[in-house]
Scaffold this active site. Structure first.
Site, PDB file in Angstrom:
ATOM      1  CG  HIS A 164      -0.337   0.105   2.541  1.00  0.00           C
ATOM      2  ND1 HIS A 164      -0.045  -1.013   3.292  1.00  0.00           N
ATOM      3  CD2 HIS A 164       0.064   1.171   3.293  1.00  0.00           C
ATOM      4  CE1 HIS A 164       0.502  -0.647   4.434  1.00  0.00           C
ATOM      5  NE2 HIS A 164       0.589   0.673   4.467  1.00  0.00           N
TER       6      HIS A 164
ATOM      7  CG  HIS B 165       4.085   4.497   5.346  1.00  0.00           C
ATOM      8  ND1 HIS B 165       3.180   5.025   6.247  1.00  0.00           N
ATOM      9  CD2 HIS B 165       3.658   3.227   5.112  1.00  0.00           C
ATOM     10  CE1 HIS B 165       2.256   4.127   6.541  1.00  0.00           C
ATOM     11  NE2 HIS B 165       2.522   3.017   5.855  1.00  0.00           N
TER      12      HIS B 165
ATOM     13  CD  GLU C  22       3.540  -0.608   7.267  1.00  0.00           C
ATOM     14  OE1 GLU C  22       2.980  -1.230   8.187  1.00  0.00           O
ATOM     15  OE2 GLU C  22       2.914   0.161   6.498  1.00  0.00           O
TER      16      GLU C  22
END
Length: 134
Positions: free
Chosen positions: A7, A79, A130
């Site tokens: 994502h 992010h 991440e």
């Protein structure tokens, strides 16, 4: 080592307005808000055919998103999240190459119920990364 893009996270100053924009203007499938107290955020996932968008909104006064929104009052990309098969092996490899893992270095459970880690943006061209174990 990294797999697919899981994502892209966007910090938003108004979670309801941002969700409505994706739902109404773009016709996207928008999930329900979910509080993630361990991360200090409320998230909404927007399902796309090939990935997801994660809307981030501060949860509490100590949310890490508060500082981001102070610097970027209109919101913005916060992010990117990549999938990894083994988060501990990925962490160890990245540390060996000089990358900095944020926090304690131990994975936390993320919004998808899977272990996640964050990597310092200064080590990745200014982008907070991440990693999520799949």
């Amino acid at each position: 080592m990294i797999g697919r893009l899981n994502h892209v996270a966007i910090a938003v100053p108004d979670l309801e307005a941002a969700s409505a924009q994706y739902r109404n203007a773009l016709g996207a499938k928008v999930g329900e808000p979910q509080d993630e107290p361990d991360h200090g955020v409320t998230v909404v996932f927007i399902e796309l055919p090939n990935t997801k968008i994660e809307l981030l909104y501060p949860l509490g006064d100590n949310s890490p998103i508060n500082g981001f929104l102070e610097k970027n009052p209109a919101g913005g990309i916060h992010h990117v999240c990549y999938e990894v098969e083994d988060i501990i092996a990925a962490r160890d490899h990245l540390k060996e190459t000089g990358a900095r893992v944020l926090g304690s270095g131990e994975p936390k459970i993320g919004a998808h119920g899977k272990p996640v880690l964050f990597l310092h943006p200064k080590d990745f061209n200014g982008c907070l990364v991440e990693l999520e174990q799949v």
